[in-house]
Design a protein around this motif. Structure first.
Motif, PDB file in Angstrom:
ATOM      1  N   SER A 115      75.095  70.999  40.078  1.00 55.39           N
ATOM      2  CA  SER A 115      76.353  70.864  40.030  1.00 55.39           C
ATOM      3  C   SER A 115      76.610  69.298  40.287  1.00 55.39           C
ATOM      4  O   SER A 115      77.685  68.786  40.195  1.00 55.39           O
ATOM      5  CB  SER A 115      77.011  71.544  41.244  1.00 55.39           C
ATOM      6  N   ALA A 118      76.553  65.946  36.367  1.00 58.82           N
ATOM      7  CA  ALA A 118      77.724  65.388  35.538  1.00 58.82           C
ATOM      8  C   ALA A 118      78.133  64.079  36.540  1.00 58.82           C
ATOM      9  O   ALA A 118      78.283  63.005  35.874  1.00 58.82           O
ATOM     10  CB  ALA A 118      78.840  66.179  35.295  1.00 58.82           C
ATOM     11  N   ASP A 139      68.362  75.782  36.509  1.00 58.46           N
ATOM     12  CA  ASP A 139      69.490  76.559  35.678  1.00 58.46           C
ATOM     13  C   ASP A 139      69.615  75.722  34.340  1.00 58.46           C
ATOM     14  O   ASP A 139      70.492  74.881  34.473  1.00 58.46           O
ATOM     15  CB  ASP A 139      70.759  76.518  36.612  1.00 58.46           C
ATOM     16  N   ARG A 141      70.891  76.753  31.595  1.00 61.22           N
ATOM     17  CA  ARG A 141      72.294  76.937  30.956  1.00 61.22           C
ATOM     18  C   ARG A 141      73.331  75.759  31.311  1.00 61.22           C
ATOM     19  O   ARG A 141      73.618  75.355  30.321  1.00 61.22           O
ATOM     20  CB  ARG A 141      73.114  78.230  31.341  1.00 61.22           C
ATOM     21  N   ALA A 142      73.286  75.459  32.634  1.00 62.06           N
ATOM     22  CA  ALA A 142      74.042  74.450  33.248  1.00 62.06           C
ATOM     23  C   ALA A 142      73.093  73.068  32.719  1.00 62.06           C
ATOM     24  O   ALA A 142      74.335  72.050  32.228  1.00 62.06           O
ATOM     25  CB  ALA A 142      73.980  74.535  34.605  1.00 62.06           C
ATOM     26  N   ASN A 144      71.787  72.219  29.968  1.00 60.60           N
ATOM     27  CA  ASN A 144      72.086  72.040  28.770  1.00 60.60           C
ATOM     28  C   ASN A 144      73.650  72.014  28.503  1.00 60.60           C
ATOM     29  O   ASN A 144      74.180  71.168  27.460  1.00 60.60           O
ATOM     30  CB  ASN A 144      71.787  73.364  27.807  1.00 60.60           C
ATOM     31  N   GLN A 145      74.367  72.675  29.293  1.00 57.61           N
ATOM     32  CA  GLN A 145      75.963  72.256  29.082  1.00 57.61           C
ATOM     33  C   GLN A 145      76.227  70.932  29.356  1.00 57.61           C
ATOM     34  O   GLN A 145      77.180  70.123  28.490  1.00 57.61           O
ATOM     35  CB  GLN A 145      76.588  73.278  30.005  1.00 57.61           C
ATOM     36  N   VAL A 146      75.692  70.143  30.508  1.00 58.47           N
ATOM     37  CA  VAL A 146      75.889  68.715  30.523  1.00 58.47           C
ATOM     38  C   VAL A 146      75.241  67.865  29.584  1.00 58.47           C
ATOM     39  O   VAL A 146      75.954  66.992  29.150  1.00 58.47           O
ATOM     40  CB  VAL A 146      75.223  68.303  32.060  1.00 58.47           C
ATOM     41  N   GLN A 148      75.057  68.611  26.511  1.00 59.50           N
ATOM     42  CA  GLN A 148      75.994  68.799  25.283  1.00 59.50           C
ATOM     43  C   GLN A 148      77.210  68.014  25.594  1.00 59.50           C
ATOM     44  O   GLN A 148      77.776  67.279  24.597  1.00 59.50           O
ATOM     45  CB  GLN A 148      76.252  70.189  24.841  1.00 59.50           C
ATOM     46  N   ASP A 149      77.745  67.887  26.732  1.00 60.18           N
ATOM     47  CA  ASP A 149      78.999  67.362  27.084  1.00 60.18           C
ATOM     48  C   ASP A 149      78.918  65.821  26.792  1.00 60.18           C
ATOM     49  O   ASP A 149      79.830  65.392  26.533  1.00 60.18           O
ATOM     50  CB  ASP A 149      79.368  67.798  28.381  1.00 60.18           C
TER      51      ASP A 149
END
Length: 369
Positions: A115, A118, A139, A141-142, A144-146, A148-149
């Motif tokens: 968390s 970012a 985690d 998934r989290a 990789n999301q950051v 990607q963003d």
């Protein structure tokens, strides 16, 4: 007889014939460097992770450093990671000229607090480096999301998590690359140093092979970009190839010991490991918490049982990284954990009588604190 936090001796006796045969095979092969054993291990390790390429290197620290270089991370770049890790994670970042930036960890799992990722990203951030600590995954998934963003690379530090999974997917297969150590204590350990990087991208893999071999394409003996002498040894590769077939046995034994510890200490005031949702833990270490750690370790040592602390000094508090400006007080969870955590004996051949002795002695000490 004393009980060490780790020992390979019983495992060696059980596997001695196979291990000596591995050494003899290499010595009789006529190929002592980057031969059949390295190529066979690389193929098997890549297949295990369902990725296209594995590049064997000399140790886990260089696996991280070469992976960062192959991902074009260097001077002026920032790499976000954690301070609750072995120093080599951060040493590798420093070795490529990049700047490590630390985020805190979760108190219950001691893993990267995703968390906070970012808010740690700046215009200089180039890579996220999650550490799959003690045998379970961050985690992803989290993470990789950051990534990607913000358009960032992801390098997984898998030195402590061979064979661990998250939601059924094996660690090392989530990011752009993953680095492994095969130091003897690891879940998959050599009889000396060793490491590897796994990647799907063929160009990155080709760069890694050049970097480990002075920067040469081994077909031409011409340096394209100066590299290093960081090759995985043939003997260690052959040993690792044979041990790879027994990896699930090692993991099963570690999980059984962890389950025994869990049950024995469930009613005590010892802080036990927490397995994050979706994770399959492989228990490289069995890390517990207690505010009276020093006294517990002193009394256990007096009883002939050696414990360990992973890690007593967070990397950001070390004098060698004082220039980063993230001193004491900047990572409160990490710092609090460092005062309380310690590891119980954990290795596949830890006998049931020795497990019982560890449990009985520790329960006796806890009851008298």
């Amino acid at each position: 007889m004393g009980i060490n936090v780790w020992s390979y001796l019983a495992e060696y006796e059980a596997e001695r014939e196979d291990l000596l045969e591995a050494v003899d095979k290499v010595f009789r092969s006529g190929q002592l460097v980057l031969g059949t054993s390295v190529r066979s291990f690389e193929a098997a390790f890549a297949a295990m992770h369902d990725v296209g390429h594995c590049v064997g290197v000399d140790n886990g620290t260089n696996a991280l450093a070469l992976a960062l270089r192959a991902l074009d991370v260097g001077p002026g770049d920032e790499v976000i990671t954690v301070s609750n890790t072995a120093a080599p994670t951060v040493v590798a970042i420093d070795a490529v000229g990049a700047t490590p930036v630390f985020v805190d960890v979760r108190p219950e799992t001691q893993l990267m607090d995703v968390s906070k990722l970012a808010s740690a990203v700046t215009e200089r951030t180039r890579c996220l480096l999650p550490v799959h600590l003690y045998g379970q995954a961050v985690d992803m998934r989290a993470v990789n999301q950051v990534a990607q963003d913000f358009g960032l690379a992801v390098l997984e530090d898998c030195a402590q998590a061979h064979g661990a999974r998250q939601s059924g997917q094996i660690v090392g297969s989530f990011g752009d690359a993953a680095a492994f150590s095969f130091y003897p204590t690891k879940v998959l350990g050599a009889y000396g140093d060793g490491g590897a990087v796994i990647v799907d991208d063929e160009q990155v893999a080709a760069t890694l092979r050049r970097l480990r071999y002075y920067g040469m394409d081994d077909r031409y003996y011409v340096v394209e970009t100066p590299g290093f002498n960081s090759r995985l040894d043939e003997v260690q590769a052959e040993i690792l190839l044979r041990k790879l077939s027994r990896l699930e046995q090692y993991i099963s034994a570690r999980r059984a010991i962890a389950a025994t510890y869990d049950a024995a200490f469930a009613g005590s005031d010892l802080g036990l490991p927490t397995v994050a949702a979706g994770n399959d833990h492989v228990y490289y270490l069995y890390v517990v918490r207690h505010p009276a750690r020093e006294e517990i370790m002193r009394q256990m040592k007096g009883a002939g049982i050696t414990l360990n602390i992973s890690y007593p000094w967070p990397v950001h508090t070390m004098s060698g990284f004082a220039h980063l400006g993230q001193g004491v007080g900047s990572l409160p969870v990490t710092e609090r954990l460092a005062d309380e955590i310690f590891s119980l004996p954990m290795y596949p051949t830890l006998s049931e009588p020795d497990q019982a002795r560890v449990i009985d002695e520790l329960l006796r000490i806890l009851a008298r604190l």
